[in-house]
Scaffold this active site. Structure first.
Site, PDB file in Angstrom:
ATOM      1  N   ASP A  82       0.852  -1.193   0.000  1.00  0.00           N
ATOM      2  CA  ASP A  82       0.000   0.000   0.000  1.00  0.00           C
ATOM      3  C   ASP A  82       0.896   1.254   0.000  1.00  0.00           C
ATOM      4  O   ASP A  82       1.944   1.271   0.649  1.00  0.00           O
ATOM      5  CB  ASP A  82      -0.860  -0.063   1.274  1.00  0.00           C
ATOM      6  N   ASP A 104       1.906   5.550  -5.161  1.00  0.00           N
ATOM      7  CA  ASP A 104       1.147   6.749  -4.792  1.00  0.00           C
ATOM      8  C   ASP A 104       1.885   8.006  -5.262  1.00  0.00           C
ATOM      9  O   ASP A 104       2.780   8.497  -4.587  1.00  0.00           O
ATOM     10  CB  ASP A 104       0.925   6.788  -3.273  1.00  0.00           C
ATOM     11  N   GLU A 134      -2.996   6.450  -7.763  1.00  0.00           N
ATOM     12  CA  GLU A 134      -3.971   7.379  -7.153  1.00  0.00           C
ATOM     13  C   GLU A 134      -4.007   8.675  -7.942  1.00  0.00           C
ATOM     14  O   GLU A 134      -2.981   9.217  -8.323  1.00  0.00           O
ATOM     15  CB  GLU A 134      -3.579   7.663  -5.690  1.00  0.00           C
ATOM     16  N   HIS A 178      -7.515   9.558   5.315  1.00  0.00           N
ATOM     17  CA  HIS A 178      -6.952   8.529   6.194  1.00  0.00           C
ATOM     18  C   HIS A 178      -7.137   8.905   7.662  1.00  0.00           C
ATOM     19  O   HIS A 178      -7.156  10.086   8.003  1.00  0.00           O
ATOM     20  CB  HIS A 178      -5.455   8.367   5.912  1.00  0.00           C
ATOM     21  N   GLY A 208     -10.997   4.155   4.763  1.00  0.00           N
ATOM     22  CA  GLY A 208     -12.263   3.493   5.083  1.00  0.00           C
ATOM     23  C   GLY A 208     -12.729   3.678   6.529  1.00  0.00           C
ATOM     24  O   GLY A 208     -13.926   3.609   6.804  1.00  0.00           O
ATOM     25  N   THR A 209     -11.798   3.927   7.439  1.00  0.00           N
ATOM     26  CA  THR A 209     -12.176   4.037   8.857  1.00  0.00           C
ATOM     27  C   THR A 209     -13.137   5.201   9.086  1.00  0.00           C
ATOM     28  O   THR A 209     -12.831   6.339   8.703  1.00  0.00           O
ATOM     29  CB  THR A 209     -10.911   4.237   9.731  1.00  0.00           C
ATOM     30  N   ASN A 228      -9.986   0.198   1.478  1.00  0.00           N
ATOM     31  CA  ASN A 228      -8.859   0.083   2.413  1.00  0.00           C
ATOM     32  C   ASN A 228      -9.288   0.424   3.838  1.00  0.00           C
ATOM     33  O   ASN A 228      -9.886   1.472   4.081  1.00  0.00           O
ATOM     34  CB  ASN A 228      -7.761   1.074   2.028  1.00  0.00           C
TER      35      ASN A 228
HETATM   36  P1  13P Z   1      -7.894   4.352   7.259  1.00  0.00           P
HETATM   37  O1  13P Z   1      -6.713   4.323   8.172  1.00  0.00           O
HETATM   38  O2  13P Z   1      -8.651   5.616   7.342  1.00  0.00           O
HETATM   39  O3  13P Z   1      -8.764   3.162   7.416  1.00  0.00           O
HETATM   40  O4  13P Z   1      -7.315   4.319   5.764  1.00  0.00           O
HETATM   41  C1  13P Z   1      -6.750   3.153   5.285  1.00  0.00           C
HETATM   42  C2  13P Z   1      -6.100   3.375   3.980  1.00  0.00           C
HETATM   43  O5  13P Z   1      -6.622   4.014   3.111  1.00  0.00           O
HETATM   44  C3  13P Z   1      -4.799   2.727   3.769  1.00  0.00           C
HETATM   45  O6  13P Z   1      -4.278   3.036   2.536  1.00  0.00           O
END
Ligand code: 13P
Length: 282
Positions: A82, A104, A134, A178, A208-209, A228
């Site tokens: 990633d 990225d 990206e 993020h 995603g968090t 993610n």
């Molecule tokens: P989060 O930490 O917000 O879940 O983001 C994860 C992410 O996009 C990792 O590339």
């Protein structure tokens, strides 16, 4: 089953109308927890680690552990680097056998991002590995060390970028960031739908968090095929350990080990259900 190419997973997600969870891990316990959730729910998954996290979990050690777990899994698992920023690190992941890498270049001028992405695609070609790039700029930073300003993806630039590179997966910025959101994100579904209608590549949602379940569902129904999750996993593991101590369930190291696995497992399982990928490994 077992270790698969990410392109394959995302193509199936495109046909099947769901998204695949891409879970960031930092140690063996998190790997075990995420794989347990995938096997139990029969979900395809992606195991990932970001370049910036390799200071804590060296690639030469965590990479083979991720690959070994994927190979033994009863469900299809892609192993992904990633937020790769250096060609050296990306090449190391490819040589280890990662089936996918992200470059990225979102902070670079468009033409530089295109040129670097093409170089990464060239490096990945002999391995048959997938490449994610990206366009636009997802807010925050993967390790929380920077507060990168979010810049939504331009659908025209996304189209141009895809035509120039032919990348396998494209991360876009639609109001996502993020880390924990300071306030609930208002995702730009209008931009997502425009990108989906102009570019036929599987789209990726970072950050995603903290995104609400109904927004995740709308995302995967509108072209997002890889989602993610990082911060939520780390927080779930921490909370699980804290709670186990609080309840007096930690009598020794292996109780701690179990609490970590449990935290990663519960978090991954919850997300897989929202992404509609459960049962899709069959
Ligand atoms: P989060 O930490 O917000 O879940 O983001 C994860 C992410 O996009 C990792 O590339």
């Amino acid at each position: 089953m077992s270790l698969v190419n990410m392109k394959e997973l995302l193509a199936k997600a495109q046909q099947g109308g769901y998204a695949v969870g891409s879970f960031s891990i930092a140690n063996m316990e998190m790997i075990l927890g995420v794989i347990k959730a995938a096997e139990e729910t029969k979900s395809p998954i992606i195991l990932q680690i970001a370049e910036v996290r390799l200071n804590h979990s060296p690639l030469a050690i965590i990479g083979p552990a991720m690959l070994a777990a994927a190979e033994q899994a009863k469900v299809p698992v892609a192993v992904h680097l990633d937020h790769g920023t250096s060609l050296a690190c990306i090449k190391q992941a490819l040589a280890l056998g990662f089936t996918s890498v992200m470059f990225d270049g979102s902070h670079l001028p468009l033409e530089e991002n295109i040129a670097m992405t093409k170089a990464v695609i060239e490096a990945a070609r002999p391995y048959g590995a997938a490449v994610e790039a990206e366009i636009g700029c997802v807010g925050g930073s993967e390790d929380g060390s920077e507060d990168i300003a979010m810049r939504c993806t331009s659908p025209e630039q996304a189209k141009y970028f895809y035509e120039e590179t032919g990348v396998d997966a494209l991360a876009i910025a639609i109001g996502n960031a993020h880390g924990f959101y300071k306030q609930a994100p208002e995702l730009r579904f209008d931009i997502l739908e425009k990108v989906r209608d102009t570019v036929s590549v599987p789209l990726v949602l970072h950050g995603g968090t903290g995104i609400e379940p109904e927004d995740f569902i709308r995302c995967h129904q509108s072209g997002i095929k890889k989602i993610n999750i990082a911060t939520a996993t780390f927080a779930a593991v921490e909370n699980s350990v804290r709670q186990a101590y609080h309840e007096g369930r930690i009598g020794g190291y292996y109780d701690l080990h179990g609490a970590e696995i449990q935290g990663a497992y519960e978090n991954a399982k919850k997300h897989m259900e929202i992404f509609y990928c459960t049962g899709k490994a069959e």
